[in-house]
Design a protein around this motif. Structure first.
Motif, short mmCIF file in Angstrom:
data_model
loop_
_atom_site.label_atom_id
_atom_site.label_comp_id
_atom_site.label_asym_id
_atom_site.label_seq_id
_atom_site.Cartn_x
_atom_site.Cartn_y
_atom_site.Cartn_z
N MET A 1 0.92 -0.93 0.18
CA MET A 1 0.06 0.08 0.01
C MET A 1 1.06 1.26 0.08
N PHE A 2 1.45 1.54 1.36
CA PHE A 2 2.39 2.80 1.11
C PHE A 2 3.33 2.79 2.40
N ASN A 3 4.45 3.28 2.38
CA ASN A 3 5.31 3.18 3.52
C ASN A 3 5.17 4.21 4.55
N GLU A 4 4.73 3.36 5.93
CA GLU A 4 4.17 4.46 6.86
C GLU A 4 5.33 5.10 7.36
N ASP A 5 6.74 4.75 7.57
CA ASP A 5 7.50 5.47 7.97
C ASP A 5 7.93 6.73 7.13
N ALA A 6 7.75 6.43 5.87
CA ALA A 6 8.29 7.67 4.61
C ALA A 6 7.19 8.61 4.69
N SER B 1 0.92 24.50 25.50
CA SER B 1 0.54 23.97 24.36
C SER B 1 0.48 22.73 24.18
N SER B 2 -0.80 22.00 24.62
CA SER B 2 -0.58 20.49 24.59
C SER B 2 -1.37 20.11 23.31
N LYS B 3 -2.14 20.72 22.80
CA LYS B 3 -3.16 20.20 21.75
C LYS B 3 -2.16 20.54 20.36
N VAL B 4 -2.18 19.21 19.73
CA VAL B 4 -1.35 18.93 18.44
C VAL B 4 -2.44 18.94 17.32
N GLU B 5 -1.86 19.72 16.28
CA GLU B 5 -2.45 19.88 14.99
C GLU B 5 -1.56 19.47 13.96
N LEU B 6 -1.97 18.27 13.18
CA LEU B 6 -1.28 17.64 11.97
C LEU B 6 -1.74 18.07 10.87
N THR B 7 -0.89 18.50 9.93
CA THR B 7 -1.05 18.85 8.66
C THR B 7 -0.48 18.01 7.50
N PHE B 8 -1.21 17.53 6.41
CA PHE B 8 -0.60 16.59 5.54
C PHE B 8 -0.99 17.27 4.07
N ASN B 9 -0.06 17.59 3.40
CA ASN B 9 -0.48 17.92 1.86
C ASN B 9 -0.56 16.78 0.92
N VAL B 10 -1.68 16.30 0.60
CA VAL B 10 -1.77 15.24 -0.17
C VAL B 10 -1.38 15.55 -1.63
N LEU B 11 -1.46 16.55 -2.10
CA LEU B 11 -1.04 16.88 -3.56
C LEU B 11 0.38 17.04 -3.70
N GLU B 12 1.27 17.17 -2.62
CA GLU B 12 2.73 17.39 -2.73
C GLU B 12 3.23 16.20 -2.13
N SER B 13 2.62 15.18 -1.86
CA SER B 13 3.45 13.85 -1.16
C SER B 13 4.12 12.92 -2.23
N LEU B 14 5.13 12.66 -1.84
CA LEU B 14 6.27 11.91 -2.82
C LEU B 14 6.13 10.52 -2.44
N VAL B 15 5.39 10.12 -1.25
CA VAL B 15 5.10 8.66 -0.88
C VAL B 15 3.99 7.88 -1.83
N LEU B 16 3.06 8.95 -1.94
CA LEU B 16 1.81 8.31 -2.48
C LEU B 16 1.63 8.64 -4.18
N ASN B 17 1.17 7.64 -4.97
CA ASN B 17 1.27 7.65 -6.20
C ASN B 17 0.08 8.40 -6.73
N ASP B 18 0.03 8.65 -7.95
CA ASP B 18 -1.18 9.42 -8.56
C ASP B 18 -2.55 8.93 -8.07
N THR B 19 -2.68 7.42 -8.48
CA THR B 19 -3.93 7.07 -8.16
C THR B 19 -4.27 6.94 -6.64
N GLN B 20 -3.43 6.86 -5.85
CA GLN B 20 -3.54 6.90 -4.38
C GLN B 20 -4.11 8.26 -4.02
N LYS B 21 -3.16 9.39 -4.63
CA LYS B 21 -3.58 10.73 -4.20
C LYS B 21 -5.26 11.16 -4.61
N GLU B 22 -5.36 10.20 -5.92
CA GLU B 22 -6.86 10.63 -6.58
C GLU B 22 -8.02 10.03 -5.68
N ARG B 23 -7.72 8.92 -5.08
CA ARG B 23 -8.55 8.10 -4.13
C ARG B 23 -8.74 8.75 -2.75
N ILE B 24 -7.82 9.26 -2.50
CA ILE B 24 -7.69 10.27 -1.21
C ILE B 24 -8.51 11.52 -1.35
#
Length: 135
Positions: free
Chosen positions: A1-6, A30-53
């Protein structure tokens, strides 16, 4: 599927002040954590995975294709970070699942017979309510 560590390397974190009760601790830490992930700029995911997400998580993404998750459940920033990473990975795995194709099945003969029998019974019941035809 995809590499979790990457994919963890592509995550961005920001610590924010948590809301709610807690007194002085909440106001200082400041104990609250905000995670951001840019799907379009991801190098781990391929185009079909990005599209599905993008399709599956369209209501959770910003207009730029950024996924934002927050966690302020715990008083510990480290625990909140672990929780939000776990949620993110589950969310991505769920979005990348390919649904099984439906196999059309034939209606069993017994079901058809049962339906016709009940229709016949109902028809007889209604016809018995009519006045007899005297000719």
């Amino acid at each position: 599927m995809f590499n979790e560590d990457a994919i963890r390397q592509e995550l961005n974190f920001k610590a924010i002040r948590s809301s709610g009760s807690g007194g002085q601790h909440v106001n200082k830490v400041s104990s609250k954590v905000e995670l951001t992930f840019n799907v379009l700029e991801s190098l781990v995911l391929n185009d079909t995975q990005k599209e599905r997400i993008l399709i599956k998580l369209q209501n959770r993404l910003t207009t730029e294709g950024v996924l934002i998750l927050q966690c302020g459940e715990s008083r510990s920033q480290h625990k909140n970070k672990e929780i939000v990473i776990k949620r993110f990975l589950e969310l991505i795995k769920e979005a990348l699942k390919v649904p099984k194709k439906r196999k059309p099945t034939k209606v069993p003969k017994s079901v058809i017979k049962k339906r016709l029998k009940s229709k016949r019974k109902q028809s007889e019941k209604k016809s018995n309510r009519q006045k007899p035809n005297i000719d």
